[in-house]
Design a protein around this motif. Structure first.
Motif, mmCIF file in Angstrom:
data_model
loop_
_atom_site.group_PDB
_atom_site.id
_atom_site.type_symbol
_atom_site.label_atom_id
_atom_site.label_comp_id
_atom_site.label_asym_id
_atom_site.label_seq_id
_atom_site.Cartn_x
_atom_site.Cartn_y
_atom_site.Cartn_z
ATOM 1 N N LEU A 169 0.825 -1.195 0.000
ATOM 2 C CA LEU A 169 0.000 0.000 0.000
ATOM 3 C C LEU A 169 0.870 1.260 0.000
ATOM 4 C CD1 LEU A 169 -2.760 -1.016 2.583
ATOM 5 C CD2 LEU A 169 -2.830 -1.174 0.091
ATOM 6 N N LYS A 170 0.292 2.358 -0.505
ATOM 7 C CA LYS A 170 1.019 3.630 -0.566
ATOM 8 C C LYS A 170 0.028 4.781 -0.464
ATOM 9 C CE LYS A 170 0.804 3.675 -5.625
ATOM 10 N NZ LYS A 170 1.576 3.743 -6.887
ATOM 11 N N ALA A 171 0.546 5.988 -0.402
ATOM 12 C CA ALA A 171 -0.313 7.164 -0.371
ATOM 13 C C ALA A 171 -1.165 7.214 -1.634
ATOM 14 C CB ALA A 171 0.532 8.428 -0.252
ATOM 15 N N ILE A 172 -2.428 7.630 -1.484
ATOM 16 C CA ILE A 172 -3.348 7.648 -2.617
ATOM 17 C C ILE A 172 -4.133 8.952 -2.631
ATOM 18 C CG2 ILE A 172 -3.628 5.143 -2.794
ATOM 19 C CD1 ILE A 172 -6.116 5.340 -1.081
ATOM 20 N N THR A 173 -4.743 9.246 -3.769
ATOM 21 C CA THR A 173 -5.585 10.428 -3.888
ATOM 22 C C THR A 173 -6.976 10.122 -3.349
ATOM 23 O OG1 THR A 173 -6.376 9.833 -6.090
ATOM 24 C CG2 THR A 173 -4.335 11.132 -5.968
ATOM 25 N N ALA A 174 -7.771 11.165 -3.169
ATOM 26 C CA ALA A 174 -9.137 10.971 -2.671
ATOM 27 C C ALA A 174 -9.980 10.167 -3.656
ATOM 28 C CB ALA A 174 -9.784 12.325 -2.405
ATOM 29 N N SER A 175 -9.808 10.411 -4.946
ATOM 30 C CA SER A 175 -10.575 9.652 -5.940
ATOM 31 C C SER A 175 -10.171 8.181 -5.930
ATOM 32 C CB SER A 175 -10.400 10.253 -7.336
ATOM 33 O OG SER A 175 -9.032 10.352 -7.681
ATOM 34 N N GLU A 176 -8.900 7.896 -5.710
ATOM 35 C CA GLU A 176 -8.457 6.504 -5.596
ATOM 36 C C GLU A 176 -8.995 5.875 -4.318
ATOM 37 O OE1 GLU A 176 -4.149 6.720 -7.930
ATOM 38 O OE2 GLU A 176 -4.275 7.262 -5.802
ATOM 39 N N ALA A 177 -9.032 6.660 -3.243
ATOM 40 C CA ALA A 177 -9.538 6.151 -1.968
ATOM 41 C C ALA A 177 -11.014 5.801 -2.065
ATOM 42 C CB ALA A 177 -9.305 7.175 -0.864
ATOM 43 N N LEU A 178 -11.789 6.611 -2.802
ATOM 44 C CA LEU A 178 -13.217 6.325 -2.954
ATOM 45 C C LEU A 178 -13.436 4.949 -3.583
ATOM 46 C CD1 LEU A 178 -15.109 9.548 -4.077
ATOM 47 C CD2 LEU A 178 -15.568 8.124 -2.085
ATOM 48 N N LYS A 179 -12.586 4.594 -4.531
ATOM 49 C CA LYS A 179 -12.724 3.281 -5.174
ATOM 50 C C LYS A 179 -12.354 2.147 -4.227
ATOM 51 C CE LYS A 179 -11.879 5.091 -9.819
ATOM 52 N NZ LYS A 179 -10.995 5.057 -11.020
ATOM 53 N N ARG A 180 -11.597 2.465 -3.183
ATOM 54 C CA ARG A 180 -11.208 1.454 -2.187
ATOM 55 C C ARG A 180 -12.154 1.425 -0.989
ATOM 56 N NH1 ARG A 180 -5.692 -0.391 -2.030
ATOM 57 N NH2 ARG A 180 -4.455 0.341 -3.798
ATOM 58 N N LEU A 181 -13.063 2.392 -0.914
ATOM 59 C CA LEU A 181 -14.003 2.447 0.206
ATOM 60 C C LEU A 181 -14.935 1.242 0.152
ATOM 61 C CD1 LEU A 181 -15.186 4.110 2.595
ATOM 62 C CD2 LEU A 181 -16.684 5.217 0.907
#
Length: 409
Positions: A228-240
């Motif tokens: 895992l690494k730092a991600i953007t908010a749009s990337e985080a939404l896909k992981r929610l």
């Protein structure tokens, strides 16, 4: 010559390990291409209930109250009885299962979806992302909205840092430095800049003070996740994948943290309570006994699935479990308390409500398939009079949100 596709045995092949009737059904519905005869077998209470009714797989039942009199977010389903009550169904194959298609109005669906993404994914509610990423205290959706207003989104979108180095030991040692923020009374740190520091740390997580005097603890990872690494908010939404309401849930032990109980959202409490009231003539569970104590919101992308499981964490097994569906339709499988019994497939559409009580409360159930492209037209931005809705719809059109509510005690 191109590479040959790996051979996949049929869903019912003995080559598969852990073969049960339920597992066969899950594999069947997870296939990329669903044959017409399989699709024809699904029970569709909100779209075409007639075949199931004629086959006695659905039985119309009368609700105790006319739903719109209980909540302005309830409306009659496409079929109503002579008194205007929403049509509800029982499923004789699954005693205790109640289906109320189209109960939540389009306006109600918009309201719940917005709250689920914007409000309920921020502290004091804990999501699956919080274990690994240091989400700003104002919440993931606030950060995502900021990125949408960036002139050069791809270049300017901020990264959400990792809380730890990807190892269990690293997470424990870094716990004291995790940032948290105020989340009530209108105060917030601007994207975490003025965040509070955790005062105490334990091997089970991070103790977080909040303004309700209830400490929120974010569970530490149980396995190393060094990829895992730092991600953007749009990337985080896909992981929610989930957020917890009320009593926080421990996904590792399948138990509730009874010492971690943020206030339950009034909107979801009101909807669940009125559903319990509307079916009390069927369940025998008086709505005056009902308390919305815990909830889980599941966020599904099109290729996500939830495999067979039982809901056994609640002490009170008399109280029904209430489930709301939003966004794309899904295939819901439910059987018995035995995985060797073949489950039945039910199509859940946006706005549908499902109630599990009695025998069905302990039944194995699963969600093996999201049907892409089925988010209803009445939820498109052109159909919703809300300037903020477009961003929410852009998420929902490729997703499904399920809100389920339980009484623990």
């Amino acid at each position: 010559m191109g590479k040959k596709k790996p051979f996949t045995p049929p869903p019912d092949s003995p080559a598969w390990p852990n073969q049960t009737a339920f597992r066969v059904a899950e594999r069947t519905w997870k296939r990329r291409d669903l044959p017409p005869e399989l699709l024809a077998s699904i029970i569709d209470p909100g779209g075409n209930p007639s075949p199931a009714v004629q086959a006695n797989r659905l039985v119309p039942i009368t609700l105790a109250y006319n739903p719109p009199t209980l909540s302005n977010l309830f409306g009659p389903s496409p079929e109503t009885d002579s008194n205007g009550r929403a049509t509800a169904y029982s499923a004789p194959e699954i005693p205790g299962l109640i289906l109320i298609p189209g109960l939540i109005t389009p306006e109600g669906q918009v309201q719940v979806v917005k709250a689920s993404l914007k409000d309920y994914t921020a502290l004091p509610n804990v999501t699956n992302l919080d274990t690994h990423w240091d989400i700003p205290s104002r919440g993931l959706w606030h950060m995502y909205e900021q990125s949408l207003h960036s002139e050069e989104r791809q270049k300017d979108e901020a990264l959400i840092p990792m809380r730890h180095d990807g190892t269990v030991e690293g997470a424990k040692s870094a716990a004291a430095a995790f940032r948290v923020g105020k989340v009530a009374n209108g105060s917030s740190d601007k994207d975490g800049e003025n965040a509070l520091k955790s005062k105490t740390t334990s091997t089970s997580g991070i103790e977080v003070p909040d303004t309700t005097s209830t400490q929120i603890i974010i569970d530490l990872p149980t396995t190393d996740t060094q990829n895992l690494k730092a991600i953007t908010a749009s990337e985080a939404l896909k992981r929610l994948r989930w957020t917890s309401l009320g009593f926080q849930y421990n996904w590792s032990t399948k138990e509730y943290h009874l010492d971690r109980r943020p206030p339950f959202p009034p909107l979801i409490d009101e909807l669940a309570t009125q559903v319990v009231k509307s079916v009390e003539n069927i369940t025998g569970y008086n709505a005056e006994r009902w308390i919305s104590e815990a909830g889980i919101i599941n966020f599904y992308q099109e290729r996500d699935a939830l495999m067979a499981h039982q809901d056994r964490s609640e002490i009170n097994t008399e109280a029904p479990l209430i489930s709301f569906s939003f966004g794309n339709s899904s295939v819901f499988l439910i059987g018995s308390e035995n995985r060797d019994d073949t489950p039945i497939p039910i199509l859940l559409r946006s706005g549908d409500v499902l109630v599990m009580h009695g025998n069905s409360r302990r039944a194995y159930h699963a969600l093996p398939r999201i049907l892409g492209g089925t988010c209803p037209d009445y939820l498109t931005p052109e159909s919703v009079n809300d300037a903020q809705w477009r961003a929410f719809y852009n998420y929902l059109k490729d997703a499904r949100i399920n809100v389920n509510v339980r009484q623990v005690y």
